[in-house]
Design an enzyme around this catalytic site. Structure first.
Site, PDB file in Angstrom:
ATOM      1  N   LYS A  16       6.987  12.211 -73.276  1.00  0.00           N
ATOM      2  CA  LYS A  16       7.894  11.813 -72.207  1.00  0.00           C
ATOM      3  C   LYS A  16       8.052  10.304 -72.247  1.00  0.00           C
ATOM      4  O   LYS A  16       7.065   9.571 -72.174  1.00  0.00           O
ATOM      5  CB  LYS A  16       7.330  12.264 -70.849  1.00  0.00           C
ATOM      6  CG  LYS A  16       8.257  12.031 -69.681  1.00  0.00           C
ATOM      7  CD  LYS A  16       7.680  12.657 -68.412  1.00  0.00           C
ATOM      8  CE  LYS A  16       8.621  12.497 -67.229  1.00  0.00           C
ATOM      9  NZ  LYS A  16       8.088  13.160 -66.003  1.00  0.00           N
ATOM     10  N   ASP A  47       8.210  18.622 -55.191  1.00  0.00           N
ATOM     11  CA  ASP A  47       9.405  18.763 -56.033  1.00  0.00           C
ATOM     12  C   ASP A  47       9.333  20.065 -56.835  1.00  0.00           C
ATOM     13  O   ASP A  47       9.628  20.082 -58.029  1.00  0.00           O
ATOM     14  CB  ASP A  47       9.525  17.557 -56.969  1.00  0.00           C
ATOM     15  CG  ASP A  47      10.936  17.378 -57.514  1.00  0.00           C
ATOM     16  OD1 ASP A  47      11.885  17.900 -56.897  1.00  0.00           O
ATOM     17  OD2 ASP A  47      11.099  16.729 -58.563  1.00  0.00           O
TER      18      ASP A  47
END
Length: 482
Positions: free
Chosen positions: A135, A229
């Site tokens: 990432k 989330d």
């Protein structure tokens, strides 16, 4: 001053550290000096906290080894050999922690994800051949969008959360332009992709994925975290098709995109064909899926899965994660989430007015047990299922027959076909980007500002103890079919 000791600090930081202990009032300091003082404070705190943490982790690993040997009933000589091997591994780990890991240690194979602040790449570590998901986050964007706290939270939580239900992070490091998280590669893709491939899931399939997500969410709640989330994009699938949670950037603090004012002032709109007026359920599902990917990649995102109490900012707790799970369950069974609309503002209004807008279309029949659980998830937080504890959720009639203790050991509801350790067939195709190429900063670009702010990313580097010594061997979880 005789009792103050600042070991291993460079001369410049040592002088600032001395200033911190002196009588000079903060109000008479220049802004530059104040920032240097803050930087030194962060450096000192991280230096000592790391020392303590490393010592505690080493002791914990030693105790764990002794416990395992006792349970296995090893003889004294076998214990001695095992302790000796463990000591060698600890020594190698210390040596590896001193080595500087960088982008040059990995070969980029393919882009497998893209978001508003960076991207995810499939990479291979050159010295071991291990495959990972890297990432990559642009520092300039993190500073410009005030995301530093969120990114720090994600990195810290991934270090602490060592669970089968959470995506594992092996390394983190940085360079002048980017932050890098080296994660385990989960070749099954994510739940968003799976839902986009299918019209709806059966109740049996939905039971499996919701049950696993219940256990995944509970695992982080037990650590004291609230995810905030939970959405299909953040439910990853391993090579066997089992769920793992990812993306913990909202575990502390709130993004601007989760505040009511953000949607009041939002001028963003979706394509003109993203309309739900006078549509049947099939067309709603098709339209939702056609525009879903755009929402995932935008800075706006979608408020579809966010609990109303989070928007209200009057206080909330871990129960907000269960609301999100109820929305996902509805989407699995119906084909689209209950509050989807033409714009994020309209979605927000529907979420806040959920008592009138949460309806089940008659043309998509689902069982009363399923409806009941969705309504137990999506209700006032005071009455929401899970308030007394996760056992209340596990005991709901919808989960009748679920083997909670062994669910991860059993076959997944939908099998994942993996041809190799670097199989990306369950991911979308993305064009190459220049995120890894050096760029020349211009005077009006935020990159010119963060050179003096780079200290906010201090102590971002991390190396995990497990797996670092298995050179040349592919870990079992990365093997096809594992």
């Amino acid at each position: 001053m005789s009792n103050v000791f600042f070991p291993l600090l460079p001369p410049s930081l040592f002088l600032v550290a001395m200033a911190m202990t002196g009588p000079t009032p903060c109000s008479s300091m220049s802004n530059h000096t104040k920032e240097r003082v803050t930087m030194t404070k962060v450096t000192l705190e991280n230096f000592y906290s790391n020392l303590i943490a490393q010592h505690e982790e080493r002791e914990m690993r030693q105790k764990k080894l002794e416990k395992v040997m006792e349970e296995e009933g090893l003889k004294d000589e076998e214990k001695r050999l095992r302790r000796s091997a463990h000591a060698r591994k600890e020594t190698e780990f210390l040596r590896l922690k001193r080595t500087r890991l960088g982008l040059e240690d990995f070969e980029s194979l393919k882009v497998i994800g893209r978001g508003a602040f960076g991207e995810v790449r499939l990479v291979q570590k050159k010295d071991t051949g291990h495959v990972y998901a890297m990432k990559i986050l642009r520092k300039a964007d993190m500073l410009e969008k005030e995301q530093v706290g969120h990114i720090r939270a994600e990195r810290d939580i991934l270090v602490e959360a060592d669970s089968l239900w959470v995506v594992k992070m092996f390394y983190s490091f940085q360079d002048k332009l980017n932050l890098y998280l080296i994660m385990e590669f989960l070749p099954g893709g994510d739940m968003m992709t799976l839902l986009m491939k299918k019209d709806t899931l059966t109740e049996e399939e939905t039971q499996f994925y919701i049950a696993e997500t219940v256990l995944a969410i509970d695992s982080i709640h037990q650590l004291g975290f609230i995810h905030r989330d939970i959405k299909p994009d953040n439910l990853l699938l391993d090579s066997k098709g089992h769920v793992k949670l990812s993306d913990f950037g909202l575990c502390t603090g709130l993004k601007k995109a989760h505040r009511t004012e953000f949607y009041r002032n939002l001028n963003h709109s979706l394509p003109s064909d993203f309309t739900f007026q006078n549509m049947n359920s099939k067309r709603k599902a098709e339209t939702w899926k056609r525009n879903r990917r755009q929402l995932a990649f935008s800075t706006v995102g979608t408020p579809d899965y966010i609990a109303p109490e989070v928007f209200m900012q009057t206080g909330y707790n871990k129960l907000c994660d269960w609301w999100s799970l109820g929305v996902i369950m509805y989407e699995m069974l119906i084909g689209y989430p209950p509050f989807c609309s033409e714009t994020p503002q309209e979605t927000y209004k529907k979420v806040m007015n959920w008592k009138e807008t949460l309806i089940f279309p008659p043309e998509v029949p689902i069982s009363e047990k399923a409806k009941d659980l969705i309504l137990r998830f999506c209700c006032e937080w005071e009455h929401r299922i899970g308030a007394p504890g996760v056992e209340e959720i596990k005991g709901n009639p919808f989960f009748e027959g679920v083997d909670w203790e062994h669910i991860r050991e059993r076959p997944a509801a939908i099998s994942i076909e993996i041809k190799s350790i670097d199989d990306t067939s369950n991911f979308d195709e993305f064009p190459e980007s220049d995120i890894l190429k050096p760029t020349v900063a211009t005077s009006n670009h935020p990159e010119t500002d963060y050179k003096n702010k780079d200290w906010v990313f201090i102590n971002y580097t991390y190396k995990r103890f497990e797996g670092l010594t298995a050179r040349g061997a592919i870990p079992s979880y990365m093997k096809a079919g594992k």
